[in-house]
Design an enzyme around this catalytic site. Sequence first.
Site: not given
Lengths: 405, 405
Positions: B123, B192, B217-218, B364
Amino acid sequence: MMTRAFELDASDPLSDYRQRFTLPDGVIYLDGNSLGALPTATPAAMARVVENEWGEGLIRSWNDADWFEMGGRIGAKIAPLIGAQPDEVIACDTVSVNLFKLISAALAMRPGRKVILSEPGNFPTDIYMIEGLERQGLAVQRLASRGRITEALDDDVALLMLTHAHYKTGELFDMAAMTKAAHDAGALVLWDLSHSTGAMPVDLNGVDADFATGCGYKYLCGGPGAPAFAYVAERHHAGLAQPLTGWFGHARPFAFSDEYEAAPGIEQLQCGTSPILGLAALEVGVDLIAEIGVDRLYAKSQALSEFFLECMAAHGMSLELVSPSQSDERGSQLSFRHENAYGLCQALIARGVIGDFRDPDILRLGFAPAYLRFEDMAEAARHLAEVFAGEEWRREEFNRRAAVT
Amino acid sequence: MMTRAFELDASDPLSDYRQRFTLPDGVIYLDGNSLGALPTATPAAMARVVENEWGEGLIRSWNDADWFEMGGRIGAKIAPLIGAQPDEVIACDTVSVNLFKLISAALAMRPGRKVILSEPGNFPTDIYMIEGLERQGLAVQRLASRGRITEALDDDVALLMLTHAHYKTGELFDMAAMTKAAHDAGALVLWDLSHSTGAMPVDLNGVDADFATGCGYKYLCGGPGAPAFAYVAERHHAGLAQPLTGWFGHARPFAFSDEYEAAPGIEQLQCGTSPILGLAALEVGVDLIAEIGVDRLYAKSQALSEFFLECMAAHGMSLELVSPSQSDERGSQLSFRHENAYGLCQALIARGVIGDFRDPDILRLGFAPAYLRFEDMAEAARHLAEVFAGEEWRREEFNRRAAVT
């Protein structure tokens, strides 16, 4: 003094703004310099962001509700409060993290110089963030007392970092003079405006400041732990380099490139994903303070603290004032030194007069001008006089000492 | 496939949890891996924090509403989701800022080693934060493709930093094997967990991980830009040193000392004032995900994506799957490569099936198991088949190209 207070309130051009804040019954809130009061518009704004933008809009709101633009948009609204251009300010992260970015940026612009100069007793986090860069071997901390700062500005100083209004005493620095002195010595300047922004006018462009940061949760009424803001003079944007190079500071975050390329403008100060809920609350506070206007707020702030001192005098009280006695030399607060400051503060809080205690012996009373009345000054002074004359503070002091024994 | 979907939903032990989330009508939300859905309990919790704790409690709520403890309390709740002890995790700042702290901590523990090893295509913010430390002259970035990481672990590597579930493909690393390989080479490991936490079990203690961070927030459903979390193995607490030494990481922040003294435990990872509104929303999401349990969530996540592939096959669709084909080798998502991925994604969104496009050619689809139904899988696959067979995506591609011309 109450009659006089009512007269002052009646002629106060800002008196109607009090109803734009929610204040608890039975409380005189003299700690807006620590956490600003809740604007009445905030709950509905939060509900809209949470229920409509997040709940209904979901991921689409990053575009449809302009979440991507919030940091910059709020920064642009803060800009006129601090004498900056709209594209020089962004709301992001915390004061501490922003200090790290800006100190680092200054070091990168002054190769060969490693000293960050500040004053002892500056707000702790400011000094601690220098220490963080010292841990990295990149900075050297130098602290010089207020009267000795100019002489401490030598060829090793990369950055002079000061807080405009002192958190404990409210004492102001002459921003123009200090900025010029630093520039004359080849150093850059970073102003911490946490205790100024929203309570008094600041003119960053006018004094030729390089960097600034400040707090969203004090006079800007952005809520507990609100995002902070950061300012970089436009002349430095092209040459800016800071180490917290997160994806929200990238020129094209959604290119998902392995190579970091800083956004060209103030957006390069963003690091991680913007804290939308915090920003949403901050924006309501900033809008309201901007609507009232910092010139009017500062005038009222001065009048409030002057009247409070008059009321104290009328009660025959004399406490050692550690804030400057002239209202144009201090921020929106009055701080008193007393060996029993803790007990006095707790006794006031028990009566609903909320100020705060700053270790070891300071009673700090803040006068947030957007929502306080002259009536509150008269009442608070009466409570202080009664508490001072009475026994309540002794009980508080006793309880405190019993608690630590 | 719809009959089979209804059967699967009827026997799904998590089916009742869908009503604990607010989802817009007419939407099949396959982007919970980017922004998790809104828990139904969140609006009331936010209103309580804003109106009662901030509005009524004002500054007193730092103590009375335990605001000071929120970061640690939420961290302790996240801990069991990632195989950590309660005192090893804290909620604070962003993933990016936490990466900076933890990479720095690793460098300080491995004097003489400067290389931070990761993989290309990690990422972006993970790689960018290494670049930030490179800017400071403190780190050297090394990227090795997935199959070559072990051989790239030489004596110069201070830290191996990897993302457990890849954001684009969902591919998982074998955390135990990679952690052991790094330790064997004398390096530390930072995971991560942004695309794992809350969707699948992680066992940081079990694999002997040193550091980790992850996103609020995921799958944790903490709201847009929610605070992140950070983990440091307890054995490292005493020797920890990181450069973002803000006042909330101080052992006694309210002593207002000029000298920084790190808090003894995980609290030393805090920097500026805790973002209370963001933390309040995060806590609701964490409580709900913890209540459901990551083992059950992962089982359902696997079943959902497997069923989605079955549905695609039943429609005679075959798109190039870039995610691992075995559900136990991927995160809670399926990613497909197609030259018109952008158009396909936009056409799906226009039909209310919200996935996302990742440049240049990835569609995705995320399967957040807490609130999706098997019915949604069947419907989404049908839409995808129709979109693929039809002309809608061509119009979206045309609009996109027209927009950039």
